[in-house]
Design a protein around this motif. Structure first.
Motif, mmCIF file in Angstrom:
data_model
loop_
_atom_site.group_PDB
_atom_site.id
_atom_site.type_symbol
_atom_site.label_atom_id
_atom_site.label_comp_id
_atom_site.label_asym_id
_atom_site.label_seq_id
_atom_site.Cartn_x
_atom_site.Cartn_y
_atom_site.Cartn_z
ATOM 1 N N GLY A 50 0.826 -1.201 0.000
ATOM 2 C CA GLY A 50 0.000 0.000 0.000
ATOM 3 C C GLY A 50 0.860 1.250 0.000
ATOM 4 N N GLU A 51 0.233 2.385 -0.253
ATOM 5 C CA GLU A 51 0.988 3.625 -0.356
ATOM 6 C C GLU A 51 1.655 3.982 0.967
ATOM 7 N N ALA A 52 2.831 4.578 0.865
ATOM 8 C CA ALA A 52 3.563 5.024 2.040
ATOM 9 C C ALA A 52 3.168 6.462 2.379
ATOM 10 N N HIS A 53 3.462 6.865 3.596
ATOM 11 C CA HIS A 53 3.187 8.226 4.039
ATOM 12 C C HIS A 53 4.488 8.870 4.510
ATOM 13 N N GLY A 54 4.413 10.124 4.909
ATOM 14 C CA GLY A 54 5.628 10.814 5.298
ATOM 15 C C GLY A 54 5.378 11.952 6.270
ATOM 16 N N ILE A 55 6.415 12.762 6.465
ATOM 17 C CA ILE A 55 6.382 13.903 7.383
ATOM 18 C C ILE A 55 6.985 15.098 6.673
ATOM 19 N N ALA A 56 6.386 16.263 6.868
ATOM 20 C CA ALA A 56 6.953 17.517 6.389
ATOM 21 C C ALA A 56 7.239 18.393 7.608
ATOM 22 N N LEU A 57 8.507 18.733 7.795
ATOM 23 C CA LEU A 57 8.944 19.561 8.918
ATOM 24 C C LEU A 57 9.376 20.920 8.390
ATOM 25 N N SER A 58 8.684 21.972 8.831
ATOM 26 C CA SER A 58 9.020 23.311 8.359
ATOM 27 C C SER A 58 9.369 24.218 9.539
ATOM 28 N N GLY A 59 10.045 25.299 9.242
ATOM 29 C CA GLY A 59 10.413 26.279 10.257
ATOM 30 C C GLY A 59 11.407 27.259 9.679
ATOM 31 N N ASP A 87 18.258 -5.360 7.554
ATOM 32 C CA ASP A 87 18.169 -5.375 6.090
ATOM 33 C C ASP A 87 17.535 -4.099 5.552
ATOM 34 N N PHE A 88 16.810 -3.392 6.407
ATOM 35 C CA PHE A 88 16.129 -2.168 5.991
ATOM 36 C C PHE A 88 16.962 -0.947 6.382
ATOM 37 N N SER A 89 16.786 0.151 5.638
ATOM 38 C CA SER A 89 17.500 1.377 5.981
ATOM 39 C C SER A 89 16.746 2.583 5.428
ATOM 40 N N ASN A 90 17.262 3.757 5.728
ATOM 41 C CA ASN A 90 16.733 5.009 5.210
ATOM 42 C C ASN A 90 17.885 5.765 4.554
ATOM 43 N N VAL A 91 17.555 6.753 3.771
ATOM 44 C CA VAL A 91 18.590 7.546 3.124
ATOM 45 C C VAL A 91 18.234 9.019 3.252
ATOM 46 N N SER A 92 19.262 9.842 3.446
ATOM 47 C CA SER A 92 19.041 11.276 3.626
ATOM 48 C C SER A 92 19.977 12.049 2.711
ATOM 49 N N ILE A 93 19.446 13.066 2.047
ATOM 50 C CA ILE A 93 20.271 13.941 1.214
ATOM 51 C C ILE A 93 19.851 15.386 1.447
ATOM 52 N N ARG A 94 20.761 16.290 1.155
ATOM 53 C CA ARG A 94 20.429 17.716 1.148
ATOM 54 C C ARG A 94 20.127 18.122 -0.286
ATOM 55 N N GLU A 145 16.460 20.691 3.264
ATOM 56 C CA GLU A 145 16.403 21.903 2.434
ATOM 57 C C GLU A 145 15.425 21.689 1.276
ATOM 58 N N ALA A 146 14.291 21.087 1.614
ATOM 59 C CA ALA A 146 13.338 20.681 0.575
ATOM 60 C C ALA A 146 12.688 21.864 -0.129
ATOM 61 N N GLN A 147 12.793 23.060 0.448
ATOM 62 C CA GLN A 147 12.218 24.221 -0.238
ATOM 63 C C GLN A 147 12.870 24.463 -1.590
ATOM 64 N N SER A 181 12.183 18.321 5.039
ATOM 65 C CA SER A 181 12.478 19.333 6.045
ATOM 66 C C SER A 181 13.053 20.555 5.364
ATOM 67 N N GLY A 182 12.632 21.722 5.816
ATOM 68 C CA GLY A 182 13.115 22.943 5.192
ATOM 69 C C GLY A 182 12.389 24.160 5.708
ATOM 70 N N THR A 183 12.677 25.287 5.115
ATOM 71 C CA THR A 183 12.034 26.528 5.514
ATOM 72 C C THR A 183 10.579 26.529 5.056
ATOM 73 N N GLN A 184 9.872 27.570 5.419
ATOM 74 C CA GLN A 184 8.419 27.557 5.225
ATOM 75 C C GLN A 184 7.995 27.525 3.765
ATOM 76 N N GLU A 185 8.946 27.795 2.851
ATOM 77 C CA GLU A 185 8.583 27.729 1.427
ATOM 78 C C GLU A 185 8.189 26.320 1.001
ATOM 79 N N LEU A 186 8.653 25.302 1.739
ATOM 80 C CA LEU A 186 8.289 23.938 1.326
ATOM 81 C C LEU A 186 6.789 23.696 1.508
ATOM 82 N N GLU A 187 6.155 24.523 2.342
ATOM 83 C CA GLU A 187 4.712 24.391 2.529
ATOM 84 C C GLU A 187 3.965 24.654 1.232
#
Length: 316
Positions: A50-59, A87-94, A145-147, A181-187
């Motif tokens: 099924g579809e995955a979900h996520g989180i958006a963190l702004s500030g 066996d599972f992991s996550n990945v993070s990039i800027r 820096e998702a904005q 995660s990023g500044t408020q522009e990602l909203e």
């Protein structure tokens, strides 16, 4: 000042930077992420796609978003390894700036350990991204820096970004959760596409208030003094110092930590046994090159100072 003292100071400050301050906003963020992780693991164990979900963190810039996310991703990685889910992991990039979908895809592939020619088209790169996310059993992709994903703000760009994120989250073979995660522009990205927004939990890091958070900031300074093996001077245990520090940091939690570490650095360089307000004043001056009349750790009416300005001087 001796070279040895400078070297020792640099090393001690580096160790202090590794110390993460648990604040009241981190716990709820981590709890939300752990719940999403558990849901993804449950789906994987049951063979569901099924579809995955996520989180958006702004500030605002300086609120401590990146530090909080780095800590959360590291803690979850350790938990996965210690709970039989190695066996599972996550990945993070800027997200690079300027950001294009093609460039973001290339950056993500490199983080996954795969190099690709820049001559490849965007659709091919993102097909490879989805393939490697599945092969590596990546549960979540964190984009800091998702904005920058919508830096130009055109409707076409926003449509492309939202479509790419939804494609990853709804991939029929291996859906992947997205953490932004990023500044408020990602909203703007979420508000542009209701289908994407409904798949995301939203968290906002508010700015600090001198009235509500001064005592918390003083506790933070005392904690760092303990870690730094320095005695806190009487003048930095006063409530007014907490207000001065919050104002000097432009009401941002992350900048409070930056200024506190900079003050400790000045105490180390001076070989001082106490951390005092004078060390904060020196740290602020080195950061801004402002005259004493524009230093919130020196003047009585510090609230008049715009702490985001540098090189402020009296007109002569």
């Amino acid at each position: 000042m001796s070279r040895d003292r400078i070297r020792q100071t640099a090393r001690r400050i580096a160790l202090l930077r590794d110390h993460f301050i648990h604040h009241d906003r981190f716990g709820p963020l981590e709890d939300r992420f752990l719940l999403l992780i558990e849901k993804r693991l449950a789906d994987c164990e049951a063979g569901r796609t099924g579809e995955a979900h996520g989180i958006a963190l702004s500030g605002l810039s300086g609120t401590g978003k990146t530090s909080a996310m780095d800590q959360m991703m590291a803690r979850v990685c350790k938990w996965l390894n210690n709970s039989g889910h190695e066996d599972f992991s996550n990945v993070s990039i800027r997200v690079p700036s300027p950001a294009t979908l093609k460039f973001v895809g290339q950056t993500l592939l490199r983080a996954l350990g795969y190099q690709i020619s820049s001559e490849r088209q965007a659709w091919y790169i993102w097909d490879l991204v989805r393939h490697h996310l599945k092969e590596r059993k990546i549960l979540f992709v964190h984009l800091d820096e998702a904005q920058h994903l919508a830096s130009r703000g055109t409707r076409h760009e926003l449509n492309s970004v939202a479509s790419m994120l939804k494609t990853l989250m709804t991939d029929p073979e291996w859906p992947v959760g997205i953490i932004l995660s990023g500044t408020q522009e990602l909203e703007d990205i979420l508000n542009h596409d209701p289908q994407l927004a409904r798949r995301m939990d939203t968290v906002h890091f508010e700015s600090l208030s001198p009235v509500a958070h001064s005592n918390d900031v003083l506790d933070l300074v005392e904690t760092y003094c303990c870690k730094a093996e320095l005695e806190p001077g009487k003048d930095i245990l006063e409530l007014m110092h907490g207000e001065r520090l919050i104002h000097a940091a432009a009401n941002q939690f992350g900048l409070v930590i930056v200024l506190t570490l900079a003050a400790i650095e000045q105490a180390y360089l001076a070989d001082a046994p106490l951390l005092t307000r004078a060390h904060f004043a020196k740290a602020y001056h080195l950061r801004t090159s402002c005259d004493d009349t524009f230093n919130p750790f020196i003047i009585p009416d510090f609230v008049r100072i715009d702490a985001r300005q540098v090189f402020s001087r009296e007109k002569r």
